[in-house]
Design a protein around this motif. Structure first.
Motif, PDB file in Angstrom:
ATOM      1  N   LEU A 133       0.878  -1.043   0.119  1.00 30.63           N
ATOM      2  CA  LEU A 133      -0.073  -0.006  -0.162  1.00 30.63           C
ATOM      3  C   LEU A 133       0.809   1.222   0.092  1.00 30.63           C
ATOM      4  N   ALA A 134       2.027   1.187   0.838  1.00 28.92           N
ATOM      5  CA  ALA A 134       2.873   2.386   0.608  1.00 28.92           C
ATOM      6  C   ALA A 134       3.494   2.779  -0.490  1.00 28.92           C
ATOM      7  N   MET A 135       3.594   1.583  -1.154  1.00 31.26           N
ATOM      8  CA  MET A 135       4.735   1.609  -2.498  1.00 31.26           C
ATOM      9  C   MET A 135       3.514   2.103  -3.485  1.00 31.26           C
ATOM     10  N   ALA A 136       2.386   1.637  -3.542  1.00 27.86           N
ATOM     11  CA  ALA A 136       1.264   1.928  -4.409  1.00 27.86           C
ATOM     12  C   ALA A 136       0.972   3.428  -4.422  1.00 27.86           C
ATOM     13  N   ARG A 137       1.035   4.038  -3.186  1.00 26.65           N
ATOM     14  CA  ARG A 137       0.927   5.470  -3.030  1.00 26.65           C
ATOM     15  C   ARG A 137       1.898   6.138  -3.501  1.00 26.65           C
ATOM     16  N   ARG A 138       3.242   5.757  -3.213  1.00 19.85           N
ATOM     17  CA  ARG A 138       4.343   6.289  -3.737  1.00 19.85           C
ATOM     18  C   ARG A 138       4.571   6.366  -5.306  1.00 19.85           C
ATOM     19  N   VAL A 139       4.124   5.407  -6.113  1.00 19.57           N
ATOM     20  CA  VAL A 139       4.266   5.397  -7.452  1.00 19.57           C
ATOM     21  C   VAL A 139       3.257   6.360  -8.047  1.00 19.57           C
ATOM     22  N   GLY A 140       2.044   6.371  -7.343  1.00 17.64           N
ATOM     23  CA  GLY A 140       0.859   7.098  -7.630  1.00 17.64           C
ATOM     24  C   GLY A 140      -0.133   6.395  -8.796  1.00 17.64           C
ATOM     25  N   ASN A 141      -1.230   7.153  -9.324  1.00 16.11           N
ATOM     26  CA  ASN A 141      -2.177   6.432  -9.900  1.00 16.11           C
ATOM     27  C   ASN A 141      -1.869   6.023 -11.097  1.00 16.11           C
ATOM     28  N   GLY A 142      -0.801   6.350 -11.724  1.00 16.52           N
ATOM     29  CA  GLY A 142      -0.169   5.934 -13.229  1.00 16.52           C
ATOM     30  C   GLY A 142       0.631   4.629 -12.880  1.00 16.52           C
ATOM     31  N   GLY A 143       0.911   4.292 -11.748  1.00 16.55           N
ATOM     32  CA  GLY A 143       1.912   3.158 -11.393  1.00 16.55           C
ATOM     33  C   GLY A 143       0.948   2.114 -10.719  1.00 16.55           C
ATOM     34  N   ARG A 144       1.588   1.027 -10.340  1.00 18.91           N
ATOM     35  CA  ARG A 144       0.969  -0.047  -9.793  1.00 18.91           C
ATOM     36  C   ARG A 144       1.981  -1.010  -8.915  1.00 18.91           C
ATOM     37  N   CYS A 145       1.411  -1.400  -7.918  1.00 20.71           N
ATOM     38  CA  CYS A 145       2.142  -2.318  -6.883  1.00 20.71           C
ATOM     39  C   CYS A 145       1.220  -3.696  -6.459  1.00 20.71           C
ATOM     40  N   VAL A 146       2.059  -4.602  -6.885  1.00 20.92           N
ATOM     41  CA  VAL A 146       1.175  -6.046  -6.771  1.00 20.92           C
ATOM     42  C   VAL A 146       1.876  -6.748  -5.618  1.00 20.92           C
ATOM     43  N   GLY A 147       1.081  -7.143  -4.502  1.00 19.22           N
ATOM     44  CA  GLY A 147       1.402  -7.943  -3.317  1.00 19.22           C
ATOM     45  C   GLY A 147       1.363  -9.290  -3.570  1.00 19.22           C
ATOM     46  N   LEU A 148       2.505 -10.082  -3.478  1.00 20.78           N
ATOM     47  CA  LEU A 148       2.272 -11.463  -3.472  1.00 20.78           C
ATOM     48  C   LEU A 148       2.836 -12.074  -2.424  1.00 20.78           C
ATOM     49  N   ASP A 149       1.758 -13.233  -1.816  1.00 15.88           N
ATOM     50  CA  ASP A 149       2.164 -13.885  -0.505  1.00 15.88           C
ATOM     51  C   ASP A 149       1.568 -15.233  -0.566  1.00 15.88           C
ATOM     52  N   ILE A 150       2.297 -16.217   0.094  1.00 14.50           N
ATOM     53  CA  ILE A 150       1.878 -17.544   0.034  1.00 14.50           C
ATOM     54  C   ILE A 150       0.736 -17.796   0.901  1.00 14.50           C
ATOM     55  N   SER A 151       0.391 -17.033   1.809  1.00 16.34           N
ATOM     56  CA  SER A 151      -0.700 -17.041   2.764  1.00 16.34           C
ATOM     57  C   SER A 151      -2.034 -16.523   2.489  1.00 16.34           C
ATOM     58  N   ARG A 152      -3.059 -17.241   2.198  1.00 15.43           N
ATOM     59  CA  ARG A 152      -4.464 -16.922   2.127  1.00 15.43           C
ATOM     60  C   ARG A 152      -4.915 -15.826   3.217  1.00 15.43           C
ATOM     61  N   PRO A 153      -4.876 -16.174   4.318  1.00 16.88           N
ATOM     62  CA  PRO A 153      -5.363 -15.225   5.130  1.00 16.88           C
ATOM     63  C   PRO A 153      -4.895 -13.933   5.304  1.00 16.88           C
ATOM     64  N   LEU A 154      -3.481 -13.885   5.012  1.00 24.34           N
ATOM     65  CA  LEU A 154      -2.902 -12.439   4.910  1.00 24.34           C
ATOM     66  C   LEU A 154      -3.240 -11.695   3.739  1.00 24.34           C
ATOM     67  N   VAL A 155      -3.391 -12.503   2.293  1.00 21.99           N
ATOM     68  CA  VAL A 155      -3.744 -11.988   1.258  1.00 21.99           C
ATOM     69  C   VAL A 155      -5.193 -11.222   1.377  1.00 21.99           C
ATOM     70  N   ALA A 156      -6.288 -11.982   2.015  1.00 19.17           N
ATOM     71  CA  ALA A 156      -7.245 -11.500   2.280  1.00 19.17           C
ATOM     72  C   ALA A 156      -7.528 -10.305   3.051  1.00 19.17           C
ATOM     73  N   ARG A 157      -6.450 -10.442   4.142  1.00 23.97           N
ATOM     74  CA  ARG A 157      -6.552  -9.154   4.975  1.00 23.97           C
ATOM     75  C   ARG A 157      -5.931  -7.813   4.214  1.00 23.97           C
ATOM     76  N   ALA A 158      -4.993  -8.109   3.320  1.00 26.14           N
ATOM     77  CA  ALA A 158      -4.326  -6.784   2.487  1.00 26.14           C
ATOM     78  C   ALA A 158      -5.360  -6.577   1.557  1.00 26.14           C
ATOM     79  N   THR A 159      -5.999  -7.433   0.734  1.00 25.93           N
ATOM     80  CA  THR A 159      -7.122  -6.809  -0.146  1.00 25.93           C
ATOM     81  C   THR A 159      -8.359  -5.989   0.416  1.00 25.93           C
ATOM     82  N   GLU A 160      -8.750  -6.420   1.790  1.00 26.15           N
ATOM     83  CA  GLU A 160      -9.628  -5.887   2.535  1.00 26.15           C
ATOM     84  C   GLU A 160      -9.109  -4.225   2.842  1.00 26.15           C
ATOM     85  N   ARG A 161      -7.911  -4.357   3.087  1.00 28.05           N
ATOM     86  CA  ARG A 161      -7.385  -2.841   3.420  1.00 28.05           C
ATOM     87  C   ARG A 161      -7.126  -2.103   2.410  1.00 28.05           C
TER      88      ARG A 161
END
Length: 285
Positions: free
Chosen positions: A65-93
């Motif tokens: 989320l911090a990097m996505a804000r840094r690169v701005g609307n013209g950029g993108r940050c994709v988070g990858l994790d092996i943990s489904r519970p953590l990815v679900a939490r990140a997506t909700e955030r």
């Protein structure tokens, strides 16, 4: 980004059960403690406005989320994790915080079928120490970055330098079955404690290390609560779960020692290593 083969099965089981659930539950505390280190990673790996960034082992999403804000609307940050519970939490955030240019996927960076040369930068806050074959993992990550793209990550140094992570375990040790001596290079939080080994891994995959910094800081002297210490993934809980049958009194004495170790008010510290650089044609800064 489709997944190919599935390595790291033990880590997948761990992070999709007790450890993943623990990090989801403690996400506000952990993000607060680790915020200065996340900032270091974002600063070192920043590709500039409009950049496309991959966050390895993104956890509950703070660095993504911090990097996505840094690169701005013209950029993108994709988070990858092996943990489904953590990815679900990140997506909700990301949804709640309205960070539209951040997205999250479940997967293992060691085997993920990345599109070649897709990312301008690859970053990680304590997410790259868990691979059963780190050479293969960084070779795969290297292929995901464009030529000249950045790589920046922070990893823990040794357990003796990170007493805040080992205090409860040391207090509980006399009350638990004797554990085997751990392999210092085995996947886990301290697998990258040896800086020379990390450099060999990176350079073996044609990742040029241009910056390697070590440092530490004091952990807040906030007194730990029994809820923190008795967490399902913590040493205090293991005192009760793994004690000798029929010896519950001894088990609970061990639990009391864990709690006392944290309620003593002693400040802890943590020490980590920031590595940055680039591809040999990925920029590790």
């Amino acid at each position: 980004m489709p997944q190919s083969v599935q390595p790291n099965t033990q880590q997948a089981a761990l992070w999709n059960d007790a450890s993943g659930k623990a990090w989801v539950e403690m996400q506000p505390i952990l993000d607060g403690v680790l915020a200065p280190l996340a900032s270091l990673v974002v600063d070192a790996g920043d590709p500039g406005k409009g950049g496309d960034v991959l966050d390895i082992g993104c956890g509950a999403g703070a660095t993504t989320l911090a990097m996505a804000r840094r690169v701005g609307n013209g950029g993108r940050c994709v988070g990858l994790d092996i943990s489904r519970p953590l990815v679900a939490r990140a997506t909700e955030r990301a949804r709640v915080e309205a960070v539209a240019n951040a997205s999250f996927e479940v997967g293992d960076a060691q085997a993920y079928a990345f599109k070649s040369g897709r990312f301008d930068a690859v970053v990680s806050r304590f997410g790259v120490m868990f691979f059963d074959d780190p050479g293969a993992a960084f070779a795969n990550i290297r292929g995901a970055a464009r030529r000249g793209g950045k790589l920046a990550f922070v990893a823990w140094r040794g357990p003796r330098e990170n007493d805040f992570m080992t205090t409860a375990a040391r207090a509980a040790a006399p009350f638990l079955p004797q554990a085997p001596v751990p392999d210092p290079d085995a996947p886990g939080q301290f697998a990258f404690a040896d800086g020379a080994r990390v450099r060999r891994i990176l350079e073996g995959e044609r990742l040029v290390v241009s910056q390697s910094r070590t440092g530490g800081r004091a952990v807040s002297d906030r007194r730990g609560s029994s809820d923190d210490i008795c967490h399902p993934a913590g040493a205090g809980r293991r005192c009760v779960a793994r004690g000798r049958p029929g010896d519950g009194r001894k088990d609970h004495r061990g639990l009391a020692c864990c709690i006392q170790a944290f309620r003593g008010g002693r400040k802890g510290s943590f020490h980590c290593r920031l590595l940055a650089g680039h591809r040999a044609g990925l920029k590790v800064v």
